[in-house]
Design a protein around this motif. Sequence first.
Motif, mmCIF file in Angstrom:
data_model
loop_
_atom_site.group_PDB
_atom_site.id
_atom_site.type_symbol
_atom_site.label_atom_id
_atom_site.label_comp_id
_atom_site.label_asym_id
_atom_site.label_seq_id
_atom_site.Cartn_x
_atom_site.Cartn_y
_atom_site.Cartn_z
ATOM 1 N N ALA A 88 6.405 -3.168 -1.357
ATOM 2 C CA ALA A 88 6.825 -4.568 -1.331
ATOM 3 C C ALA A 88 8.297 -4.695 -0.932
ATOM 4 O O ALA A 88 8.659 -5.558 -0.119
ATOM 5 N N VAL A 89 9.147 -3.836 -1.509
ATOM 6 C CA VAL A 89 10.570 -3.880 -1.173
ATOM 7 C C VAL A 89 10.793 -3.530 0.294
ATOM 8 O O VAL A 89 11.619 -4.134 0.982
ATOM 9 N N TYR A 90 10.034 -2.549 0.793
ATOM 10 C CA TYR A 90 10.162 -2.212 2.222
ATOM 11 C C TYR A 90 9.819 -3.424 3.080
ATOM 12 O O TYR A 90 10.542 -3.727 4.043
ATOM 13 N N GLU A 91 8.739 -4.114 2.762
ATOM 14 C CA GLU A 91 8.365 -5.320 3.522
ATOM 15 C C GLU A 91 9.463 -6.371 3.465
ATOM 16 O O GLU A 91 9.807 -6.982 4.479
ATOM 17 N N LEU A 92 10.003 -6.596 2.287
ATOM 18 C CA LEU A 92 11.046 -7.616 2.132
ATOM 19 C C LEU A 92 12.301 -7.251 2.907
ATOM 20 O O LEU A 92 12.966 -8.117 3.484
ATOM 21 N N ARG A 93 12.643 -5.970 2.957
ATOM 22 C CA ARG A 93 13.893 -5.524 3.605
ATOM 23 C C ARG A 93 13.769 -5.308 5.104
ATOM 24 O O ARG A 93 14.706 -5.573 5.863
ATOM 25 N N THR A 103 4.277 -11.558 0.897
ATOM 26 C CA THR A 103 4.527 -10.212 0.382
ATOM 27 C C THR A 103 4.352 -10.169 -1.130
ATOM 28 O O THR A 103 3.641 -9.312 -1.670
ATOM 29 N N VAL A 104 4.983 -11.116 -1.829
ATOM 30 C CA VAL A 104 4.896 -11.132 -3.292
ATOM 31 C C VAL A 104 3.454 -11.316 -3.739
ATOM 32 O O VAL A 104 2.928 -10.567 -4.579
ATOM 33 N N ASN A 105 2.781 -12.300 -3.178
ATOM 34 C CA ASN A 105 1.407 -12.598 -3.605
ATOM 35 C C ASN A 105 0.467 -11.424 -3.376
ATOM 36 O O ASN A 105 -0.359 -11.091 -4.236
ATOM 37 N N GLU A 106 0.574 -10.794 -2.207
ATOM 38 C CA GLU A 106 -0.342 -9.706 -1.876
ATOM 39 C C GLU A 106 -0.118 -8.481 -2.756
ATOM 40 O O GLU A 106 -1.066 -7.808 -3.158
ATOM 41 N N TYR A 107 1.148 -8.182 -3.055
ATOM 42 C CA TYR A 107 1.391 -6.994 -3.873
ATOM 43 C C TYR A 107 1.123 -7.240 -5.359
ATOM 44 O O TYR A 107 0.772 -6.304 -6.089
ATOM 45 N N VAL A 108 1.266 -8.482 -5.806
ATOM 46 C CA VAL A 108 0.849 -8.809 -7.174
ATOM 47 C C VAL A 108 -0.666 -8.631 -7.292
ATOM 48 O O VAL A 108 -1.177 -8.065 -8.269
ATOM 49 N N LYS A 109 -1.397 -9.083 -6.276
ATOM 50 C CA LYS A 109 -2.859 -8.905 -6.265
ATOM 51 C C LYS A 109 -3.213 -7.412 -6.270
ATOM 52 O O LYS A 109 -4.100 -6.972 -6.994
ATOM 53 N N LEU A 110 -2.507 -6.648 -5.461
ATOM 54 C CA LEU A 110 -2.790 -5.214 -5.381
ATOM 55 C C LEU A 110 -2.502 -4.529 -6.717
ATOM 56 O O LEU A 110 -3.241 -3.624 -7.132
ATOM 57 N N SER A 111 -1.454 -4.980 -7.395
ATOM 58 C CA SER A 111 -1.112 -4.372 -8.688
ATOM 59 C C SER A 111 -2.211 -4.611 -9.718
ATOM 60 O O SER A 111 -2.470 -3.747 -10.566
ATOM 61 N N SER A 112 -2.891 -5.743 -9.640
ATOM 62 C CA SER A 112 -3.982 -6.018 -10.589
ATOM 63 C C SER A 112 -5.200 -5.145 -10.313
ATOM 64 O O SER A 112 -6.024 -4.921 -11.192
ATOM 65 N N LYS A 113 -5.293 -4.604 -9.075
ATOM 66 C CA LYS A 113 -6.402 -3.710 -8.713
ATOM 67 C C LYS A 113 -6.087 -2.249 -9.040
ATOM 68 O O LYS A 113 -6.979 -1.448 -9.301
ATOM 69 N N LYS A 114 -4.799 -1.919 -9.010
ATOM 70 C CA LYS A 114 -4.406 -0.520 -9.086
ATOM 71 C C LYS A 114 -3.741 -0.126 -10.406
ATOM 72 O O LYS A 114 -3.394 1.037 -10.605
ATOM 73 N N PHE A 122 5.039 -7.992 -14.364
ATOM 74 C CA PHE A 122 6.222 -7.165 -14.152
ATOM 75 C C PHE A 122 6.556 -7.091 -12.663
ATOM 76 O O PHE A 122 7.709 -7.278 -12.253
ATOM 77 N N VAL A 123 5.551 -6.837 -11.849
ATOM 78 C CA VAL A 123 5.742 -6.770 -10.394
ATOM 79 C C VAL A 123 6.225 -8.110 -9.852
ATOM 80 O O VAL A 123 7.185 -8.187 -9.075
ATOM 81 N N ASN A 124 5.569 -9.168 -10.263
ATOM 82 C CA ASN A 124 5.919 -10.511 -9.804
ATOM 83 C C ASN A 124 7.375 -10.838 -10.158
ATOM 84 O O ASN A 124 8.141 -11.338 -9.325
ATOM 85 N N GLY A 125 7.764 -10.524 -11.401
ATOM 86 C CA GLY A 125 9.112 -10.858 -11.846
ATOM 87 C C GLY A 125 10.189 -10.113 -11.074
ATOM 88 O O GLY A 125 11.195 -10.704 -10.656
#
Length: 415
Positions: A88-93, A103-114, A122-125
């Motif tokens: 996520a940080v790589y995408e943002l930078r 980016t935020v929404n997709e990685y928050v979703k991925l975190s709930s799967k993984k 925590f990821v969202n914040g």
Amino acid sequence: MPDNNVNLRRVAFDIVSHVLENGKYLTDALADTLRRYQYLEKNKRSYISRISRGVVERFIELDAIISTYSTTKINKLNPNIRNILRMAVYELRYMDSIPESATVNEYVKLSSKKAPSRLKGFVNGILRNMIRDEFEKVSLTENEIFSMPKWLYDKFDEEYGCASDICSAFLDTNLITIRTNLTKCTPEKLKTSLEKEGIKVHPIEDVKYGFYIEDVDYLNKLNAFKDGLFYVQDLSSMMVGEKSSVKPGDIVLDVCAAPGGKSLHIAELLYVLEDKDIEKAKEDKLTHKGHVFSYDISEEKVNLIRDNIDRTGLSNITAEIKDARVLDEKLIDKADIVIADLPCSGLGIIGKKPDIKSRINKKDIESLSLLQKDILNICKNYVKPCGTLIYSTCTISRAENQDNVRTFLESNGNF
């Protein structure tokens, strides 16, 4: 039916995890994945390549940024959450074309799967704090800026005095370099063939039959590759053949040869030297006296060489299993040229293989230097009087290069 609704971030996540958590080689992980998803559109495959490679290349920098915003130390984070945040940080930078909200929404979703669902908050914040702050809190050390382990950054500075220049070069874009198979076509014909397949081709000034290529989606799909018209090989690797001064009739031993690039290069040069004519060389294979013997330690490695021999169609080269650490008395004084391209730390090719910096350590360099000394002291015996011993590595470690050469020459006055 191929599934075109593939979650690209999840695919890239698997690559990153395999490399950074499980120690798989990035080139292997990427190749396996892209082979499996070769039906995807080029832009989707490019996304997978870019983010997985980018995260592996910059994980030290990314970890420093995450640590600025996380109260949990990076090595204490859930491994899946750690890699999700890195991506996520790589995408943002580095991927400005992707909206921050996506980016935020997709990685928050991925975190709930993984990972456990409670960690998605925590990821969202963390990600939203980074965006809100625009990374203002981040303060990186010089080695973190270039995403290089501190011990390695300091080593480059100690040995060359220009660590920032070296590490900056590693982060530059690396084009693929290829060498024309001179027994099958001319450089001009290869260039035309590749351009017809939509590939951008640029000449290499130092090697008249070498090219840089770009806009390559999947190398194995190229007709020119399948037909064996070229071989993928770094420019520095090509220089071994260029500087070998191979002559018609020479016997050449390559003691640690896989996957065979240098062996094949010299075998091709022998064809051209002995026939003076590429077309005649293809028809006159059995008349050649010069030969390349290409050795490596295992069946797996030797099969890589044999596969490349088959694809390029050369017959003046033989691949065999042989341990370079063990003297073969039958080979003593038999070779006009011995190529000792020996196992090394690979520090010179971090730009192409960025996962090297996550797996190499000081002790590895010390043990590799000793191994190189041992092999050199074996294979020197295979060189005929007035023959040539070529020592090459793909590292820039002085212990493995200048120091080994000095030690060898001090002990072997006849070289």
